[in-house]
Enzyme design. Structure first.
Site, short mmCIF file in Angstrom:
data_model
loop_
_atom_site.label_atom_id
_atom_site.label_comp_id
_atom_site.label_asym_id
_atom_site.label_seq_id
_atom_site.Cartn_x
_atom_site.Cartn_y
_atom_site.Cartn_z
N ASP A 178 5.41 4.30 4.98
CA ASP A 178 6.97 3.70 6.14
C ASP A 178 6.43 2.40 5.38
OD1 ASP A 178 3.86 3.47 6.41
OD2 ASP A 178 4.77 1.98 8.64
N HIS A 218 0.75 -0.76 0.08
CA HIS A 218 0.31 0.44 0.61
C HIS A 218 0.60 0.95 0.06
CE1 HIS A 218 1.20 -0.31 4.17
NE2 HIS A 218 0.24 0.82 4.65
N HIS A 225 6.23 -5.68 11.09
CA HIS A 225 5.33 -4.49 11.75
C HIS A 225 5.38 -4.16 13.48
CE1 HIS A 225 2.96 -0.91 10.10
NE2 HIS A 225 3.54 -1.19 9.63
N ASP A 236 -0.67 -4.35 5.82
CA ASP A 236 -1.11 -3.55 7.35
C ASP A 236 -2.67 -4.17 7.25
OD1 ASP A 236 1.56 -2.84 7.70
OD2 ASP A 236 0.58 -0.58 7.69
#
Length: 309
Positions: A67, A63, A274, A216
């Site tokens: 970050d 995405h 993550h 994520d």
């Protein structure tokens, strides 16, 4: 086949963790390295490894949050400085907008690349099988994050059976062209009339490996589908046990939710990635212990960790 983690932190760099990036080393299989996400500082992290930037042939972006992509212009530019090595094209797969981001960044910085970038942008309507070669397939499915985000399923095609050369020699087959015929599945008759049945001397095909790398996401059934039977599932663990409410509001998962996904998918191994900067080493050990109560084969990964698939 190995995974190496270049950045395992969430949101922003920390002293012990850079932001998101990892590579799947396929050097023995196809002499290539595939990168997944490229957060800020990825090119610096590579200097601590044996990775040759020109070997990175494909980059898969989950995405467009900073970050996960802000390291792309720097990495692509540094890759161009490998002037003593062969310059090779690169493929970038990612959500619509990745092409504009990369080209705009290169243009305003006056960066010139001696190789071509082949962009493969997708949206919700174009997910599924993204690419296929003679040895691998890559699938993508939408996850549940605060913006459009995907997870990837890398499938190695089944490996051909191996020839039992010693058994063939013992059966009286002279080494040479006849070996090649048997390896190609052709039966062979010896001078004395003995029939060599090819399938008796070739092992069964070996099941290819599956690696699932998620972006994520909140806990979602899409994660389970992508991870079904995976040898390794790389799942975000931005939050810990008891943080389910805040994880949901921010579009992320806890370690316990990641473990539940691995369990439902019957994955073989779970790597928690993550990690929030608020988690110190002792906290990460607790993340592992808690998650292991749901899914035993779990590990929190750290920057530069290398894991055999």
């Amino acid at each position: 086949m190995q995974l190496q983690f270049l950045g395992t932190g969430a949101g922003q760099p920390a002293k012990g963790r850079n932001v998101s990036s990892l590579v799947l080393k396929l050097l023995d299989e196809i002499n290539e390295i595939w990168m997944f996400d490229c957060g800020e500082g990825t090119q610096r992290q590579i200097l601590e490894t044996s990775i040759k930037p020109r070997k990175v042939s494909k980059i898969f972006i989950t995405h467009l949050h900073g970050d996960h992509v802000l390291g792309l212009p720097g990495f692509l530019s540094s890759r161009a400085f490998q002037s003593s090595e062969e310059q090779t094209d690169i493929d970038i797969y990612g959500p619509k907008g990745i092409r504009s981001f990369v080209l705009s960044s290169l243009k305003v910085t006056g960066s010139r690349l001696p190789y071509r970038i082949h962009f493969h942008e997708f949206d919700r309507q174009s997910l599924g099988k993204l690419m296929e070669t003679d040895k691998f397939e890559v699938y993508a499915e939408e996850l549940d994050h605060s913006i459009f985000c995907v997870g990837y399923r890398v499938v190695q095609k089944d490996l051909e059976g191996t020839l039992n050369a010693e058994a063939l020699k013992a059966a009286g087959l002279p080494f040479g062209p006849l070996f090649g015929k048997v390896k190609n599945g052709q039966d062979v008759t010896l001078e004395d009339g003995t029939l060599i049945v090819a399938k008796d001397y070739i092992s069964e095909p070996k099941k290819g490996k599956v690696v699932t790398i998620l972006g994520d996401t909140r806990q979602t059934h899409a994660s389970v589908r992508l991870a079904l039977g995976a040898n390794i599932l790389v799942h975000e663990s931005t939050y810990g046990k008891g943080d389910e409410k805040i994880a949901k509001s921010h579009g992320h998962s806890t370690n316990m939710q990641a473990a539940q996904v691995a369990k439902e998918a019957s994955a073989k191994r779970l790597l928690l990635n993550h990690i929030s900067p608020r988690f110190l080493t002792r906290d990460c050990r607790q993340l592992e212990r808690d998650a292991a109560k749901v899914f035993e084969n779990v590990k929190v990964v750290y920057d530069l960790d290398e894991v055999e698939v």
